[in-house]
Design a protein around this motif. Structure first.
Motif, PDB file in Angstrom:
ATOM      1  N   ALA A 159      -2.103   2.024 -15.299  1.00 16.88           N
ATOM      2  CA  ALA A 159      -1.497   0.844 -15.946  1.00 16.88           C
ATOM      3  C   ALA A 159       0.024   0.944 -15.905  1.00 16.88           C
ATOM      4  N   ILE A 160       0.520   2.162 -16.090  1.00 11.39           N
ATOM      5  CA  ILE A 160       1.974   2.361 -16.012  1.00 11.39           C
ATOM      6  C   ILE A 160       2.459   2.098 -14.583  1.00 11.39           C
ATOM      7  N   GLY A 161       1.692   2.596 -13.629  1.00  8.61           N
ATOM      8  CA  GLY A 161       2.030   2.347 -12.222  1.00  8.61           C
ATOM      9  C   GLY A 161       2.063   0.863 -11.915  1.00  8.61           C
ATOM     10  N   ARG A 162       1.105   0.151 -12.466  1.00  7.67           N
ATOM     11  CA  ARG A 162       1.063  -1.297 -12.241  1.00  7.67           C
ATOM     12  C   ARG A 162       2.315  -1.968 -12.812  1.00  7.67           C
TER      13      ARG A 162
ATOM     14  N   ARG B  56       0.829  -1.202   0.000  1.00  6.17           N
ATOM     15  CA  ARG B  56       0.000   0.000   0.000  1.00  6.17           C
ATOM     16  C   ARG B  56       0.869   1.260   0.000  1.00  6.17           C
ATOM     17  N   LEU B  57       1.925   1.225   0.823  1.00  5.63           N
ATOM     18  CA  LEU B  57       2.827   2.375   0.885  1.00  5.63           C
ATOM     19  C   LEU B  57       3.480   2.615  -0.474  1.00  5.63           C
ATOM     20  N   ARG B  58       3.943   1.528  -1.070  1.00  7.75           N
ATOM     21  CA  ARG B  58       4.598   1.659  -2.377  1.00  7.75           C
ATOM     22  C   ARG B  58       3.611   2.148  -3.437  1.00  7.75           C
ATOM     23  N   ALA B  59       2.403   1.586  -3.389  1.00 11.26           N
ATOM     24  CA  ALA B  59       1.387   1.967  -4.389  1.00 11.26           C
ATOM     25  C   ALA B  59       1.043   3.448  -4.248  1.00 11.26           C
ATOM     26  N   ASP B  60       0.854   3.892  -3.007  1.00 10.46           N
ATOM     27  CA  ASP B  60       0.500   5.298  -2.793  1.00 10.46           C
ATOM     28  C   ASP B  60       1.626   6.217  -3.257  1.00 10.46           C
ATOM     29  N   GLY B  61       2.875   5.811  -2.950  1.00  6.58           N
ATOM     30  CA  GLY B  61       4.030   6.618  -3.358  1.00  6.58           C
ATOM     31  C   GLY B  61       4.106   6.724  -4.874  1.00  6.58           C
ATOM     32  N   LEU B  62       3.893   5.602  -5.531  1.00  6.80           N
ATOM     33  CA  LEU B  62       3.988   5.570  -6.984  1.00  6.80           C
ATOM     34  C   LEU B  62       2.856   6.368  -7.630  1.00  6.80           C
ATOM     35  N   LEU B  63       1.654   6.223  -7.093  1.00  4.88           N
ATOM     36  CA  LEU B  63       0.521   6.981  -7.644  1.00  4.88           C
ATOM     37  C   LEU B  63       0.760   8.473  -7.483  1.00  4.88           C
TER      38      LEU B  63
ATOM     39  N   VAL C 231       3.684   9.809 -22.709  1.00  7.84           N
ATOM     40  CA  VAL C 231       5.005   9.689 -23.333  1.00  7.84           C
ATOM     41  C   VAL C 231       6.060  10.397 -22.492  1.00  7.84           C
ATOM     42  N   LYS C 232       5.700  11.562 -22.020  1.00  3.57           N
ATOM     43  CA  LYS C 232       6.656  12.287 -21.171  1.00  3.57           C
ATOM     44  C   LYS C 232       6.973  11.475 -19.915  1.00  3.57           C
ATOM     45  N   LEU C 233       5.939  10.814 -19.434  1.00  6.18           N
ATOM     46  CA  LEU C 233       6.127   9.990 -18.246  1.00  6.18           C
ATOM     47  C   LEU C 233       7.096   8.840 -18.540  1.00  6.18           C
ATOM     48  N   LEU C 234       6.910   8.205 -19.679  1.00  7.57           N
ATOM     49  CA  LEU C 234       7.797   7.098 -20.047  1.00  7.57           C
ATOM     50  C   LEU C 234       9.224   7.603 -20.228  1.00  7.57           C
TER      51      LEU C 234
ATOM     52  N   GLY D 197       1.197  11.441 -10.528  1.00  7.02           N
ATOM     53  CA  GLY D 197       0.197  12.507 -10.577  1.00  7.02           C
ATOM     54  C   GLY D 197      -1.198  12.042 -10.231  1.00  7.02           C
ATOM     55  N   LEU D 198      -1.278  10.949  -9.528  1.00  7.97           N
ATOM     56  CA  LEU D 198      -2.598  10.417  -9.169  1.00  7.97           C
ATOM     57  C   LEU D 198      -2.792  10.425  -7.653  1.00  7.97           C
ATOM     58  N   GLY D 199      -2.036  11.263  -6.978  1.00  7.32           N
ATOM     59  CA  GLY D 199      -2.195  11.376  -5.532  1.00  7.32           C
ATOM     60  C   GLY D 199      -3.632  11.766  -5.204  1.00  7.32           C
ATOM     61  N   GLY D 200      -4.211  11.100  -4.256  1.00  4.31           N
ATOM     62  CA  GLY D 200      -5.598  11.404  -3.883  1.00  4.31           C
ATOM     63  C   GLY D 200      -6.621  10.678  -4.750  1.00  4.31           C
ATOM     64  N   LYS D 201      -6.149   9.943  -5.741  1.00  5.72           N
ATOM     65  CA  LYS D 201      -7.098   9.222  -6.603  1.00  5.72           C
ATOM     66  C   LYS D 201      -6.954   7.706  -6.482  1.00  5.72           C
ATOM     67  N   GLY D 202      -6.195   7.317  -5.494  1.00  3.91           N
ATOM     68  CA  GLY D 202      -5.924   5.885  -5.331  1.00  3.91           C
ATOM     69  C   GLY D 202      -7.164   5.070  -5.044  1.00  3.91           C
TER      70      GLY D 202
END
Lengths: 374, 293
Positions: free
Chosen positions: B185-188, B153-160, B215-218, B164-169
């Motif tokens: 999907a990229i986070g996964r 959960r900690l890792r998932a929240d950090g990654l989200l 793309v910028k994210l990749l 740019g998906l903080g608060g949308k987990g």
């Protein structure tokens, strides 16, 4: 909440048919077997409604209603010689032919017991007023539900049992009959109706100082006398009697067959629902497979879903089972929901749900990550 | 094979490169060869229906790069990606990935290899509709990396948060936009911290605003995280973000070029002979990445 349960809740509409099917299987199984137990509980009414802890009778007693004559003095001595036994008394039971007042014959079950207040063989439906009236020779009590079957109209009517004139002095409530109506009377009256010799009885009943000692006494008597006698604790004899009729009449198999059909319907619906639900997520599973997540993880998820479907289905069926058993009771049909039976049927239904999950696992064979790249 | 999975994250201050362990004690430096494919061939069908989707293709991918495989529909680029990523066995040829010939491994070993080193992003988001964004990531972390639920959960929240998906987990796929879903999907794919990220048309289902974000994210992943991204696309708008571009047509590798990002003047490179080693790290690694938190 796990992924399986989360999925089950979120897609509850998809899983509802499976839950319903499991609930239906559980409901059908419990009601069928409850009806059966209720039906054959009639056989063991003399045991279940009396106060005896131990029943001693002729060798190889299959059921309480199939007892054969034994020698009174010898049987009483055998039971009374055990220090745990507080007191013993004789009891007579057997089939006899009832000649209706207006003609025609009917098989009846004669029960003869002592009539004092501390009687062990007297069933609880026989109120003190009734057993006082039974002290007169030739007087009998029958259940109100059997009046028409016996060709009777009112208390005071007379009939004949194997040539002996009997008079109905009272009626009980709730002593239903299966093969033949119960005819309750004194030991003396029963002996003449069953044409037994003065020294002959059907059972010796025993009351222990501590009812918990009954199995110990039974075991000792069996060790001492082997196959010369049949001796049972009350619970054991009650179950034995029901089981005998359950298996002998094949009624158990007929109702059991219907319950198995219910289980099959539940299994087919559950497996197909789980299969479809799993197949709908094949692409998602394929992504996980691509990332190297082992297939068994997904199998566990499907099996967990199957288990939850089973648990929820069974839990939802309980209110319906108890509700319908109450409705049956209103119409005079006894549905005996023994907790062991309910637990067994629930367990079998759960196993069925899990096996359905196993069947649904075949959809995971089609998870092929390379397909996502076409 | 060792079990290196996690980004070791050590920064070699002298050379300024991220090191990722791919074998115990053997750091993989940016710009080194991470994948080499030799003479790959793959056909489909039989008899008159037989089609050669990949026809004797060789290529090399350097670590820490954002690599594109481009070409029109039916050019064999997706088949190529499937072979490179260990999902589809070639008829002939070899793929060396992090020093392993992945097509000489057993199925179980290859599965373990993918678990240890590979992440995937597909054209469709392929997210479980019942699970929240956080759970999509947690599932991979707990099932793949055996993290505890709390750690996952900690890792998932950090990654989200970083995506740019903080608060949308807590939101499910149906509550997210297309771009957000692709980021999940990229986070996964990233929660395992893979050395290699394979992406198949990651922007095709998105409008360019969201596509550009992805793309910028990749691109960012290669620069900030030191991951190597191999991406299949037919969208030329991705070229400016790439380090290297492989162009395929009719199953052949017809051309390879630098992306504009590393070389604003797109330079066409000569096709390598089978087995030939492509230009070394100095050609492309011109950045100084930092360690991701």
């Amino acid at each position: 909440m796990g992924y399986s349960l989360t999925t089950l809740w979120y897609e509850r509409q998809r899983y509802f048919p499976a839950i319903l099917a499991v609930g239906f299987s559980s409901l059908l199984g419990c009601l069928q077997f409850g009806l059966l137990l209720g039906l054959f509980a009639i056989v063991s009414i003399p045991i279940d409604n009396s106060r005896a802890d131990i029943w001693l009778g002729a060798p190889q007693a299959l059921s309480v209603d199939l007892g054969r004559p034994i020698r009174e003095s010898q049987a009483v001595d055998r039971l009374a010689s055990n220090p745990e036994v507080d007191r013993c008394e004789t009891y007579l039971q057997g089939f006899a032919y009832w000649a209706k007042p207006n003609g025609g014959m009917e098989l009846c079950m004669v029960m003869g017991c002592r009539l004092d207040d501390s009687s062990l063989g007297r069933i609880k439906q026989l109120t003190p007023e009734l057993h006082h009236q039974l002290t007169e020779p030739g007087s009998i009590v029958v259940d109100e539900s059997d009046l028409s079957r016996l060709g009777l109209k009112n208390i005071g009517d007379t009939a004949e049992i194997v040539g002996n004139r009997v008079r109905v002095v009272g009626l009980t409530k709730g002593v239903k009959s299966l093969a033949g109506p119960y005819v309750m009377c004194s030991v003396t009256t029963a002996r003449s109706l069953l044409r037994l010799m003065p020294e002959q009885i059907t059972y010796v009943l025993g009351k222990c100082h501590d009812p918990a000692d009954a199995p110990k006494v039974v075991a000792r008597l069996r060790a001492q006398h082997g196959t010369d006698i049949s001796v049972f604790a009350a619970d054991e004899f009650s179950f034995r009697s029901r089981w005998h009729w359950l298996t002998k009449t094949k009624a158990g198999f007929a109702l059991g067959y219907a319950a198995v059909l219910g289980l099959l319907v539940g299994a087919v619906v559950t497996s197909q629902t789980l299969y479809a639900a799993t197949a709908a997520s094949l692409r998602e599973f394929a992504v996980l497979r691509a990332m190297g997540i082992p297939r068994w993880r997904m199998s566990v998820m499907v099996m967990t879903q199957a288990s939850w479907v089973g648990v929820v289905g069974v839990l939802l069926s309980f209110p319906a089972i108890y509700g319908l058993s109450k409705v049956a009771d209103i119409y005079g049909v006894q549905v005996l929901l023994d907790w062991r039976m309910v637990a067994s049927v629930s367990g079998i239904t759960l196993v069925m749900a899990v096996l359905s999950g196993l069947y649904a696992l075949r959809s995971l064979k089609y998870v092929e990550p390379a397909l996502l790249l076409r | 094979m060792s079990n290196p999975r996690y980004f070791c994250g050590s920064l070699n201050q002298s050379s300024g490169v991220i090191e990722r362990l791919y074998n115990e004690g053997e750091p993989l430096r940016l710009g080194e060869t991470i994948m080499q494919a030799d003479n790959l061939t793959r056909g489909f069908g039989t008899g008159s229906q037989f089609t050669l989707a990949v026809d004797h293709v060789s290529l090399e991918v350097l670590s820490g790069q954002f690599v594109l495989i481009m070409g029109p529909s039916g050019s064999g680029k997706s088949t190529m990606l499937a072979i490179l990523s260990g999902l589809l066995k070639p008829d002939s040829g070899s793929v060396y990935c992090l020093g392993e010939n992945i097509w000489s491994l057993t199925d179980i070993e290859r599965e373990q290899f993918r678990l240890d080193h590979c992440g995937f992003i597909f054209q469709g988001y392929n997210l479980f509709s019942a699970l929240s964004a956080r759970q999509q990531l947690e599932m991979v972390a707990t099932w793949g990396n055996h993290f505890s639920q709390q750690e996952a959960r900690l890792r998932a929240d950090g990654l989200l948060e970083r995506l740019g998906l903080g608060g949308k987990g807590h939101l499910r796929p149906s509550e997210l936009s297309g771009g957000e879903k692709q980021r999940v999907a990229i986070g996964r794919a990233l929660i395992k911290n893979p050395n290699l990220l394979f992406a198949d048309e990651p922007t095709s289902a998105l409008d360019w605003t969201h596509g550009e974000e992805v793309v910028k994210l990749l691109r960012h992943l290669t620069r900030e995280e030191g991951a190597t991204v191999v991406c299949v696309t037919h969208d030329p708008r991705l070229v400016p973000f790439a380090d290297r571009v492989f162009h395929m047509e009719d199953g052949h590798l017809v051309r390879q070029s630098y992306g504009y990002m590393s070389h604003p003047e797109e330079a066409v490179l000569p096709l390598p002979e089978p087995g030939e080693i492509l230009p070394g790290p100095g050609d492309v690694v011109t950045f100084r990445p930092r360690i991701a938190p």
